[in-house]
Enzyme design. Sequence first.
Site, mmCIF file in Angstrom:
data_model
loop_
_atom_site.group_PDB
_atom_site.id
_atom_site.type_symbol
_atom_site.label_atom_id
_atom_site.label_comp_id
_atom_site.label_asym_id
_atom_site.label_seq_id
_atom_site.Cartn_x
_atom_site.Cartn_y
_atom_site.Cartn_z
ATOM 1 N N GLU A 129 0.939 -0.991 0.082
ATOM 2 C CA GLU A 129 -0.066 -0.126 -0.294
ATOM 3 C C GLU A 129 1.119 1.072 -0.197
ATOM 4 O OE1 GLU A 129 -3.476 0.448 -0.671
ATOM 5 O OE2 GLU A 129 -2.934 2.852 -0.560
ATOM 6 N N THR B 251 -5.372 2.886 -5.485
ATOM 7 C CA THR B 251 -6.080 1.785 -5.051
ATOM 8 C C THR B 251 -6.272 0.249 -6.045
ATOM 9 O OG1 THR B 251 -5.448 1.320 -2.639
ATOM 10 C CG2 THR B 251 -6.558 -0.737 -3.364
ATOM 11 N N HIS C 189 -0.895 3.340 5.011
ATOM 12 C CA HIS C 189 -1.607 3.994 4.240
ATOM 13 C C HIS C 189 -2.183 5.477 4.894
ATOM 14 C CE1 HIS C 189 -5.682 5.868 2.375
ATOM 15 N NE2 HIS C 189 -5.726 4.968 1.027
ATOM 16 N N ASP D 101 1.451 0.012 -5.235
ATOM 17 C CA ASP D 101 -0.180 0.792 -5.950
ATOM 18 C C ASP D 101 -0.205 2.076 -6.364
ATOM 19 O OD1 ASP D 101 -0.572 1.858 -3.168
ATOM 20 O OD2 ASP D 101 -2.597 0.993 -3.581
ATOM 21 N N HIS D 102 0.728 2.934 -5.633
ATOM 22 C CA HIS D 102 0.468 4.353 -5.914
ATOM 23 C C HIS D 102 1.673 4.988 -5.253
ATOM 24 C CE1 HIS D 102 -1.487 4.941 -2.465
ATOM 25 N NE2 HIS D 102 -3.088 4.269 -3.681
#
Length: 431
Positions: free
Chosen positions: A38, A82, A199, A258-259
């Site tokens: 994440e 996500t 996150h 993911d980013h």
Amino acid sequence: KKSELDTVKDFTSAHYAAPNAKMYGIAKGKNVIVIHLESFQQFLIDKKINGQEVTPFLNSLYHSHSTYAFKNFFHQVGQGKTSDAENMLETSTYGLSTGSLFSQLGSDNTFQAAPAILNQRAKYSSAVFHGNVASFWNRNNTYKNMGYQYFFDASYFDTTGDKSTGYGLKDKLLFKNSVQYLERLQQPFYVKYITVTNHFPFTMDKEDTDFKTTDTSDSAINGYFQTAHYLDQSIKEFYTYLQKSGLLKHSMIVLYGDHYGLSNSENTTLAPILGKSAKDWTSFDNAQLQRVPFMINIPGSTGGKIESTYGGEIDVLPTILHLLGISSKRYIQFGTDLFSKNHDQVVAFRNRDFVTPKYTVLSGKVYDNTTGEKLELTDDLQKAIDKDQKQVSQELSLSDSLNSKNLLRFYTPKDFKKVDASDYNYANGLQ
Ligand code: GP9
Ligand code: MN
């Protein structure tokens, strides 16, 4: 008259890149364990804060000869974050230009996604482990259409009290408590772990960390290194289990970020930590931070190294299929196998900007990747850039028409059996 589906098919088949014979099938028959890191950006790899590595375990994987690691791999998500990453990884089509494809189209669209392909071509079972509620990003519906047989969401775990943070079960507990389900899955399996602890806003309970982090004015930055350190430890613990249980040598582990975790507005505060100057920071620098890790760990393999090939999330599915010895040719996929000699190294961002091994092109402005300087274009260079830009725009809009018009319902790849969502029932029979 040519149908829209034919236009899409013509594009993807012309764009298809044949597998690299040296890599094709090297992980045939192995379990596949996808670990979604994440908000994890590439700059965390090998990063030290106060003399301590942030992610020592992932660093060891990154440098291992059993890992094919990519240092020029970019996230390509839009607002679907996500869920966009998941969609690209498992369908090799793009997310939408606004909103989340999972949320908007996941309940009704036809998917030809990794779990179904692997089940039908090589008898894989499939499952997702995630410590948040099943309905987040409409996963409960989308996963059924992707052909996921099992979805172990928050309802399968004790997430009460200090067992969770903002987005669900803490990562160490997710891995630990997933084992009871994982070891009952029929092999070979294709499973995905979606972690959540790293996150935004990157806060954690004091007792979960002893990492001495940065002391910037931005608490998200300071927290980011701590939650990333925790995520790293959780993966190390999971590897210990995989090793002890004997699963490790029968598995291929795919890890990806993911980013971004830190947003562009935070990057000038981050700059000095990366050894850069805040006052010279540009949109070129922001774009470079779209790099996320992509690592394929095949225990027992010795040919792994850090690859400099440019690519992104859209390229993962054909790459994985080929490693498993399954041809991707019959499917409509926009990415290309990262190991192929014909791999397309132009990496499209969701907003139509793009990166190539030489240039970064943002709103039509061209930056040199080695200097970060904006270039005055010669006619020849302008032509080359225009050609790439045209392809990027075309690719994104073809993917959009494929998905927004649900065109895959009209396309049946050879031997593909359409997924029937009603075959699956996830929440202990309660949903
Ligand atoms: C939620 C988690 C976070 O279940 O996957 O999604 P994001 O906010 O990163 O898109
Ligand atoms: Mn995310």
